[in-house]
Structures are given as structure tokens and as C-alpha cells.
Design a protein around this motif. Structure first.
Motif, PDB file in Angstrom:
ATOM      1  N   ARG A 160       0.826  -1.207   0.000  1.00 31.97           N
ATOM      2  CA  ARG A 160       0.000   0.000   0.000  1.00 31.97           C
ATOM      3  C   ARG A 160       0.866   1.265   0.000  1.00 31.97           C
ATOM      4  NH1 ARG A 160      -3.137  -3.129   3.753  1.00 31.97           N
ATOM      5  NH2 ARG A 160      -2.061  -2.116   5.493  1.00 31.97           N
ATOM      6  N   SER A 161       1.878   1.289   0.845  1.00 35.70           N
ATOM      7  CA  SER A 161       2.714   2.486   0.968  1.00 35.70           C
ATOM      8  C   SER A 161       3.555   2.707  -0.280  1.00 35.70           C
ATOM      9  CB  SER A 161       3.628   2.364   2.202  1.00 35.70           C
ATOM     10  OG  SER A 161       2.872   2.281   3.386  1.00 35.70           O
ATOM     11  N   PHE A 162       4.064   1.628  -0.855  1.00 38.49           N
ATOM     12  CA  PHE A 162       4.870   1.739  -2.074  1.00 38.49           C
ATOM     13  C   PHE A 162       4.007   2.293  -3.210  1.00 38.49           C
ATOM     14  CE2 PHE A 162       7.177   0.453  -5.828  1.00 38.49           C
ATOM     15  CZ  PHE A 162       8.504   0.522  -5.459  1.00 38.49           C
ATOM     16  N   ARG A 163       2.764   1.823  -3.301  1.00 38.21           N
ATOM     17  CA  ARG A 163       1.876   2.316  -4.345  1.00 38.21           C
ATOM     18  C   ARG A 163       1.549   3.791  -4.135  1.00 38.21           C
ATOM     19  NH1 ARG A 163      -1.478  -0.262  -7.920  1.00 38.21           N
ATOM     20  NH2 ARG A 163      -1.255  -2.271  -6.857  1.00 38.21           N
ATOM     21  N   GLN A 164       1.386   4.196  -2.865  1.00 34.95           N
ATOM     22  CA  GLN A 164       1.108   5.598  -2.586  1.00 34.95           C
ATOM     23  C   GLN A 164       2.287   6.479  -2.987  1.00 34.95           C
ATOM     24  OE1 GLN A 164      -0.092   4.968   1.624  1.00 34.95           O
ATOM     25  NE2 GLN A 164      -1.891   6.192   1.132  1.00 34.95           N
ATOM     26  N   SER A 165       3.506   5.967  -2.833  1.00 37.12           N
ATOM     27  CA  SER A 165       4.702   6.760  -3.134  1.00 37.12           C
ATOM     28  C   SER A 165       5.035   6.797  -4.614  1.00 37.12           C
ATOM     29  CB  SER A 165       5.907   6.198  -2.364  1.00 37.12           C
ATOM     30  OG  SER A 165       5.751   6.371  -0.975  1.00 37.12           O
ATOM     31  N   THR A 166       4.787   5.693  -5.324  1.00 36.62           N
ATOM     32  CA  THR A 166       5.234   5.574  -6.719  1.00 36.62           C
ATOM     33  C   THR A 166       4.097   5.475  -7.736  1.00 36.62           C
ATOM     34  OG1 THR A 166       5.327   3.151  -6.668  1.00 36.62           O
ATOM     35  CG2 THR A 166       7.288   4.345  -5.912  1.00 36.62           C
ATOM     36  N   GLY A 167       2.892   5.197  -7.247  1.00 36.65           N
ATOM     37  CA  GLY A 167       1.779   4.993  -8.167  1.00 36.65           C
ATOM     38  C   GLY A 167       1.747   3.588  -8.741  1.00 36.65           C
ATOM     39  N   LYS A 168       2.660   2.721  -8.259  1.00 34.50           N
ATOM     40  CA  LYS A 168       2.757   1.356  -8.764  1.00 34.50           C
ATOM     41  C   LYS A 168       2.966   0.394  -7.603  1.00 34.50           C
ATOM     42  CE  LYS A 168       5.247   3.053 -12.857  1.00 34.50           C
ATOM     43  NZ  LYS A 168       5.426   4.426 -12.345  1.00 34.50           N
ATOM     44  N   SER A 169       2.601  -0.854  -7.819  1.00 33.57           N
ATOM     45  CA  SER A 169       2.940  -1.891  -6.849  1.00 33.57           C
ATOM     46  C   SER A 169       4.418  -2.238  -7.009  1.00 33.57           C
ATOM     47  CB  SER A 169       2.087  -3.145  -7.089  1.00 33.57           C
ATOM     48  OG  SER A 169       2.489  -3.778  -8.298  1.00 33.57           O
ATOM     49  N   PRO A 170       5.041  -2.862  -6.005  1.00 35.84           N
ATOM     50  CA  PRO A 170       6.439  -3.277  -6.168  1.00 35.84           C
ATOM     51  C   PRO A 170       6.644  -4.156  -7.400  1.00 35.84           C
ATOM     52  CG  PRO A 170       5.805  -3.448  -3.868  1.00 35.84           C
ATOM     53  CD  PRO A 170       4.546  -3.131  -4.638  1.00 35.84           C
ATOM     54  N   TYR A 171       5.707  -5.058  -7.658  1.00 37.35           N
ATOM     55  CA  TYR A 171       5.829  -5.938  -8.829  1.00 37.35           C
ATOM     56  C   TYR A 171       5.800  -5.133 -10.127  1.00 37.35           C
ATOM     57  CZ  TYR A 171       4.535  -9.395 -12.356  1.00 37.35           C
ATOM     58  OH  TYR A 171       4.495 -10.166 -13.492  1.00 37.35           O
ATOM     59  N   GLN A 172       4.884  -4.176 -10.248  1.00 36.57           N
ATOM     60  CA  GLN A 172       4.813  -3.354 -11.452  1.00 36.57           C
ATOM     61  C   GLN A 172       6.087  -2.519 -11.623  1.00 36.57           C
ATOM     62  OE1 GLN A 172       1.177  -1.330 -10.326  1.00 36.57           O
ATOM     63  NE2 GLN A 172      -0.047  -2.477 -11.818  1.00 36.57           N
ATOM     64  N   TYR A 173       6.605  -2.031 -10.503  1.00 38.18           N
ATOM     65  CA  TYR A 173       7.829  -1.223 -10.552  1.00 38.18           C
ATOM     66  C   TYR A 173       9.006  -2.062 -11.050  1.00 38.18           C
ATOM     67  CZ  TYR A 173      11.237   2.305  -9.119  1.00 38.18           C
ATOM     68  OH  TYR A 173      12.235   3.252  -9.116  1.00 38.18           O
ATOM     69  N   VAL A 174       9.115  -3.281 -10.539  1.00 37.33           N
ATOM     70  CA  VAL A 174      10.196  -4.178 -10.963  1.00 37.33           C
ATOM     71  C   VAL A 174      10.078  -4.487 -12.459  1.00 37.33           C
ATOM     72  CG1 VAL A 174      11.079  -6.546 -10.766  1.00 37.33           C
ATOM     73  CG2 VAL A 174      10.628  -5.205  -8.711  1.00 37.33           C
ATOM     74  N   LEU A 175       8.877  -4.745 -12.935  1.00 37.79           N
ATOM     75  CA  LEU A 175       8.679  -5.036 -14.360  1.00 37.79           C
ATOM     76  C   LEU A 175       9.100  -3.851 -15.227  1.00 37.79           C
ATOM     77  CD1 LEU A 175       5.329  -7.012 -14.757  1.00 37.79           C
ATOM     78  CD2 LEU A 175       7.673  -7.874 -14.658  1.00 37.79           C
ATOM     79  N   GLU A 176       8.775  -2.637 -14.787  1.00 39.19           N
ATOM     80  CA  GLU A 176       9.148  -1.457 -15.563  1.00 39.19           C
ATOM     81  C   GLU A 176      10.660  -1.287 -15.611  1.00 39.19           C
ATOM     82  OE1 GLU A 176       7.226   2.205 -14.869  1.00 39.19           O
ATOM     83  OE2 GLU A 176       5.223   1.420 -15.317  1.00 39.19           O
ATOM     84  N   LEU A 177      11.342  -1.526 -14.486  1.00 41.17           N
ATOM     85  CA  LEU A 177      12.803  -1.422 -14.475  1.00 41.17           C
ATOM     86  C   LEU A 177      13.434  -2.486 -15.380  1.00 41.17           C
ATOM     87  CD1 LEU A 177      13.863  -0.650 -10.780  1.00 41.17           C
ATOM     88  CD2 LEU A 177      13.672   0.916 -12.706  1.00 41.17           C
ATOM     89  N   ARG A 178      12.904  -3.702 -15.330  1.00 38.95           N
ATOM     90  CA  ARG A 178      13.430  -4.766 -16.182  1.00 38.95           C
ATOM     91  C   ARG A 178      13.183  -4.469 -17.656  1.00 38.95           C
ATOM     92  NH1 ARG A 178      11.540  -9.845 -12.264  1.00 38.95           N
ATOM     93  NH2 ARG A 178      13.449  -9.817 -10.972  1.00 38.95           N
ATOM     94  N   THR A 179      12.031  -3.894 -17.950  1.00 38.91           N
ATOM     95  CA  THR A 179      11.723  -3.527 -19.336  1.00 38.91           C
ATOM     96  C   THR A 179      12.646  -2.416 -19.815  1.00 38.91           C
ATOM     97  OG1 THR A 179       9.404  -4.150 -19.019  1.00 38.91           O
ATOM     98  CG2 THR A 179       9.905  -2.729 -20.882  1.00 38.91           C
ATOM     99  N   LYS A 180      12.915  -1.432 -18.964  1.00 34.63           N
ATOM    100  CA  LYS A 180      13.831  -0.355 -19.332  1.00 34.63           C
ATOM    101  C   LYS A 180      15.238  -0.887 -19.600  1.00 34.63           C
ATOM    102  CE  LYS A 180      11.509   3.435 -16.903  1.00 34.63           C
ATOM    103  NZ  LYS A 180      11.575   4.422 -15.774  1.00 34.63           N
ATOM    104  N   ARG A 181      15.684  -1.837 -18.772  1.00 36.02           N
ATOM    105  CA  ARG A 181      17.005  -2.425 -18.992  1.00 36.02           C
ATOM    106  C   ARG A 181      17.031  -3.181 -20.321  1.00 36.02           C
ATOM    107  NH1 ARG A 181      20.267  -5.857 -14.472  1.00 36.02           N
ATOM    108  NH2 ARG A 181      20.299  -3.755 -13.564  1.00 36.02           N
ATOM    109  N   ALA A 182      15.971  -3.901 -20.605  1.00 40.24           N
ATOM    110  CA  ALA A 182      15.908  -4.638 -21.874  1.00 40.24           C
ATOM    111  C   ALA A 182      15.940  -3.678 -23.054  1.00 40.24           C
ATOM    112  CB  ALA A 182      14.642  -5.488 -21.908  1.00 40.24           C
ATOM    113  N   LYS A 183      15.220  -2.575 -22.960  1.00 35.97           N
ATOM    114  CA  LYS A 183      15.211  -1.589 -24.049  1.00 35.97           C
ATOM    115  C   LYS A 183      16.601  -1.014 -24.277  1.00 35.97           C
ATOM    116  CE  LYS A 183      11.736   1.382 -23.954  1.00 35.97           C
ATOM    117  NZ  LYS A 183      10.696   2.308 -23.376  1.00 35.97           N
TER     118      LYS A 183
END
Length: 282
Positions: free
Chosen positions: A213-236
Motif C-alpha cells: 500500500r505504501s509503495f503504491r502511494q509513493s510511486t503509483g505502482k505496486s512493487p511488482y509493477q515497478y520491478v517489471l518497468e525497471l526490467r523492461t527499461k534495462r531490456a530496451k
């Protein structure tokens, strides 16, 4: 979970010890079937429509159970049903340890859920369906996704079906900047590893459910969604190097394989990795 007779049931089960969950699919032949007496919280999901008569401990009238019916099973209770035709169930068992942080958040001393043989709950059905699909995919989405789903499921069960009324805990704001920084630093340092929700919870000193809950409030994403975005950025970023194949890029970015990369990449970016790379390199 043990069945009476292997000729009566066929069970395909996967267990994740760290996530404290066992996910099974059970094929039941026509005739009598004895349910297991589980000491843990468990849910049953009807996968094939059926009609059953309870034979023991007391006889009851037939009950029709459609596909998608959810049962919150009674603990330490075994019953015998008679089925007119073969059917199938999904079965999810949640270890009591999983509920400890949720109970603390809700101000409840021990987990005790109301039980239901026939329950229509769209949210619960969606969660259990996702977990069953993850079992079929052999948890390809990764440990963090499984942890997040199981934590969400346990929290939902306690808040919705607890026999003891949970306290309404008001949580305002997100993570403190320094705490968020520690969490993100840990994710970045372990991006190619199997990140567990408990690892992130330890970094923040929070319960898993509070962290989500707190991570989503701070970033707008769940920890899982945040990790996926970072992994996608690295792949790009790695796709700029023509020498690297997509399989190598997938593994070096934290994805399970090329198929996993393709599925997530298309969902996040909107195009396949091959199409993105072709547009990038001309």
C-alpha cells in the motif's frame, strides 16, 4: 493434501514454501469422495460444473456448484460427498504464518474465517484464478508476483471474511524518502534475481501488505509493477547492442526467458521486442 484413494482423485500440486502457499488442481471421478481435513486456511474453486450430495457426517440435499464457485473450507473437518459425474476443483492452501502480518495490521489475534460451501465473490474468484494460472505456468511471472498475490489474497480474506471484525487502520502518506530509496536501491541491485516481497519488507521494516500500500502511494505502482518497468527499461537499453540476442537480453534483464520478456514487453511498451528493436535500429 492427501486423498483417500489415488484411483478416485488425480492431483497436480505445486508448493512455494517461501510464499506459504500450496496450489493444486484435483480431478474427482464419479462416486464418493472424502475431502481432506486441513489444519490450514484453504479455498476450493469449482473448475467443472457439478452436483454433489453430502453423505457424511450428515446427509444433505444435492447442491449444484457452477464453474467459478468458491468454497472457504472448514478447518480440521472432513466430509464425504457423492458426485454423479466426474468434476474438477482448484485448491489453494494458505499457511497460517502468512496471515501474521495481516492480523497485526488489522488488530486481530488469530485468523478465523467464516466458512462457505457456495460463495459468489468476483474479487476472490479473480485472485484464485490468477494463482491457478500461475501454477499452470509454473510461476513464470516470478516470486515477487506470487508473493504480492498471496499477500493480497490473505489480506482480502481477513478484511472480508474474518469472524472477528478487523480494526479500520488508517494509513496516510507513502514511504519516507529514505525508506523508498532503500527499497529502490535493493530492487536495482537485485534486478536479475528472484526478488521476494519479504526481502523488500525487511528493507522497510513493514509488513508485506503495508509495504504494498505504501509503495503504491509513493510511486503509483505496486512493487511488482515497478520491478517489471525497471526490467523492461534495462531490456530496451540492451537492445541497442546488435550483438545481443533476445534470449540473452531477457535473462540479463531479470526475465525468466524470451517468451516472458515478449509477453511483458508487449504489455508495458505496446509492441513486441522484435518490432521495438527494428524501429530502434532502423
Amino acid at each position: 493434501m492427501n486423498m483417500l484413494d489415488s484411483s478416485e482423485t488425480k492431483m497436480n500440486s505445486l508448493r512455494d514454501r517461501d510464499a506459504n502457499v500450496t496450489i493444486s488442481e484435483i480431478a474427482v471421478s464419479a462416486g464418493e469422495w472424502k475431502t481432506p481435513a486441513s489444519s490450514q486456511i484453504s479455498l476450493a474453486i469449482t473448475l467443472k460444473p457439478t452436483s454433489a450430495v453430502q453423505v457424511k457426517p450428515t446427509a444433505q440435499y444435492p447442491k449444484n456448484t457452477p464453474v467459478g464457485n468458491i468454497s472457504i473450507c472448514r478447518m480440521n473437518d472432513s466430509r464425504v460427498f457423492e458426485f454423479a459425474e466426474e468434476t474438477a476443483f482448484g485448491h489453494i492452501t494458505l499457511n497460517e504464518d502468512l496471515f501474521a502480518p495481516v492480523l497485526q495490521d488489522c488488530g486481530i489475534k488469530r485468523v478465523e474465517l467464516m466458512t462457505f460451501d457456495i460463495l459468489e465473490d468476483a474479487t476472490l474468484l479473480q485472485m484464485t484464478t490468477i494463482l491457478l494460472q500461475q501454477r499452470r505456468d509454473r510461476f513464470q511471472a516470478g516470486a515477487l508476483f506470487l508473493d504480492s498475490m498471496v499477500t493480497a489474497l490473505s489480506s482480502y480474506l481477513v478484511n472480508r471474511y474474518s469472524a472477528t471484525l478487523p480494526l479500520k487502520v488508517s494509513l496516510t502518506g507513502g514511504l519516507a524518502p529514505s525508506t523508498l530509496r532503500r527499497c529502490i536501491d535493493f530492487i536495482q541491485a537485485n534486478l536479475t534475481e528472484s526478488i521476494r516481497l519479504d526481502d523488500l519488507a525487511r528493507e522497510t521494516g513493514m509488513s508485506p501488505s503495508h509495504l504494498i500500500r505504501s509503495f503504491r502511494q509513493s510511486t503509483g505502482k505496486s512493487p511488482y509493477q515497478y520491478v517489471l518497468e525497471l526490467r523492461t527499461k534495462r531490456a530496451k537499453s540492451m537492445m541497442r547492442d546488435r550483438r545481443l540476442g533476445l534470449t540473452e537480453i531477457a535473462l540479463s534483464s531479470g526475465f525468466a526467458n524470451q517468451h516472458h520478456l515478449s509477453r511483458i514487453f508487449r504489455r508495458v511498451v505496446g509492441v513486441t521486442p522484435s518490432r521495438y528493436r527494428a524501429n530502434l535500429l532502423g
